[in-house]
Design a protein around this motif. Structure first.
Motif, PDB file in Angstrom:
ATOM      1  N   ARG A   7     -37.868  45.626   9.142  1.00  0.00           N
ATOM      2  CA  ARG A   7     -37.206  46.235  10.302  1.00  0.00           C
ATOM      3  C   ARG A   7     -35.714  45.942  10.283  1.00  0.00           C
ATOM      4  NH1 ARG A   7     -36.704  43.653  15.390  1.00  0.00           N
ATOM      5  NH2 ARG A   7     -38.171  42.166  14.542  1.00  0.00           N
ATOM      6  N   CYS A   8     -35.339  44.685  10.016  1.00  0.00           N
ATOM      7  CA  CYS A   8     -33.930  44.300   9.925  1.00  0.00           C
ATOM      8  C   CYS A   8     -33.806  43.015   9.118  1.00  0.00           C
ATOM      9  CB  CYS A   8     -33.300  44.134  11.306  1.00  0.00           C
ATOM     10  SG  CYS A   8     -33.923  42.746  12.252  1.00  0.00           S
ATOM     11  N   VAL A  68     -31.725  49.723   5.788  1.00  0.00           N
ATOM     12  CA  VAL A  68     -32.121  48.695   6.749  1.00  0.00           C
ATOM     13  C   VAL A  68     -30.855  48.016   7.268  1.00  0.00           C
ATOM     14  CG1 VAL A  68     -33.385  46.520   7.023  1.00  0.00           C
ATOM     15  CG2 VAL A  68     -34.332  48.322   5.601  1.00  0.00           C
ATOM     16  N   LYS A  73     -37.060  40.524   8.727  1.00  0.00           N
ATOM     17  CA  LYS A  73     -37.946  40.645   9.889  1.00  0.00           C
ATOM     18  C   LYS A  73     -38.760  41.922   9.731  1.00  0.00           C
ATOM     19  CE  LYS A  73     -34.953  38.142  13.005  1.00  0.00           C
ATOM     20  NZ  LYS A  73     -34.244  38.163  14.285  1.00  0.00           N
ATOM     21  N   TYR A  74     -40.079  41.776   9.881  1.00  0.00           N
ATOM     22  CA  TYR A  74     -40.989  42.890   9.672  1.00  0.00           C
ATOM     23  C   TYR A  74     -41.390  43.550  10.984  1.00  0.00           C
ATOM     24  CZ  TYR A  74     -41.343  41.313   4.893  1.00  0.00           C
ATOM     25  OH  TYR A  74     -41.044  40.970   3.603  1.00  0.00           O
ATOM     26  N   ASP A  75     -41.997  44.724  10.869  1.00  0.00           N
ATOM     27  CA  ASP A  75     -42.440  45.494  12.032  1.00  0.00           C
ATOM     28  C   ASP A  75     -43.410  44.717  12.908  1.00  0.00           C
ATOM     29  OD1 ASP A  75     -40.945  47.682  11.186  1.00  0.00           O
ATOM     30  OD2 ASP A  75     -42.612  48.477  10.006  1.00  0.00           O
ATOM     31  N   ASP A  76     -44.260  43.893  12.306  1.00  0.00           N
ATOM     32  CA  ASP A  76     -45.288  43.166  13.067  1.00  0.00           C
ATOM     33  C   ASP A  76     -44.786  41.847  13.649  1.00  0.00           C
ATOM     34  OD1 ASP A  76     -45.082  41.706  10.759  1.00  0.00           O
ATOM     35  OD2 ASP A  76     -47.207  41.781  10.253  1.00  0.00           O
ATOM     36  N   HIS A  94     -41.834  47.727   5.052  1.00  0.00           N
ATOM     37  CA  HIS A  94     -42.119  47.307   6.416  1.00  0.00           C
ATOM     38  C   HIS A  94     -41.006  46.460   7.046  1.00  0.00           C
ATOM     39  CE1 HIS A  94     -46.119  48.856   5.808  1.00  0.00           C
ATOM     40  NE2 HIS A  94     -46.173  48.171   4.664  1.00  0.00           N
ATOM     41  N   ARG A 153     -34.783  53.618   1.447  1.00  0.00           N
ATOM     42  CA  ARG A 153     -34.694  53.117   2.819  1.00  0.00           C
ATOM     43  C   ARG A 153     -33.356  52.455   3.084  1.00  0.00           C
ATOM     44  NH1 ARG A 153     -38.258  49.388   5.187  1.00  0.00           N
ATOM     45  NH2 ARG A 153     -37.621  50.385   7.097  1.00  0.00           N
TER      46      ARG A 153
END
Length: 73
Positions: free
Chosen positions: A49-50, A13, A61-64, A47, A11
Motif C-alpha cells: 500500500r505504501c 507506490v 505496509k500491506y493492504d491487510d 499488495h 505499479r
C-alpha cells in the motif's frame, strides 16, 4: 502532503521519506534494483500500500495491515 512515488513493474507506490535524506533514497533505489529477479518479492509487491523510508530501513505496509522491513544500509 506530497509523497514521492516509486515505479516497480507496472505499479506505482507512494513513499514517505521519513529520513529526509537523499542518500537513503538512493540506497533504497539500489536495493530495489537488486530485487528485480526475486519472485517472492514480486508477489509481495502486488499488495504493498505504501512505503516508509528511514535512514537504514524501508518499511513496506500491506493492504491487510501487516508490515515487512527491508534493510537498505
Amino acid at each position: 502532503m506530497v509523497h514521492e512515488v516509486i515505479l516497480f513493474g507496472k505499479r506505482a507506490v507512494p513513499i514517505e521519506n521519513r529520513a529526509k535524506a537523499v542518500s537513503s533514497r538512493s540506497r533504497f533505489n539500489n536495493r530495489m534494483q537488486d530485487m528485480v529477479s526475486d519472485l517472492e518479492f514480486r508477489r509481495r509487491w502486488k499488495h504493498v500500500r505504501c512505503i516508509e523510508l528511514w535512514s537504514d530501513a524501508a518499511i513496506f505496509k500491506y493492504d491487510d495491515g501487516t508490515k515487512w522491513y527491508m534493510n537498505i544500509s
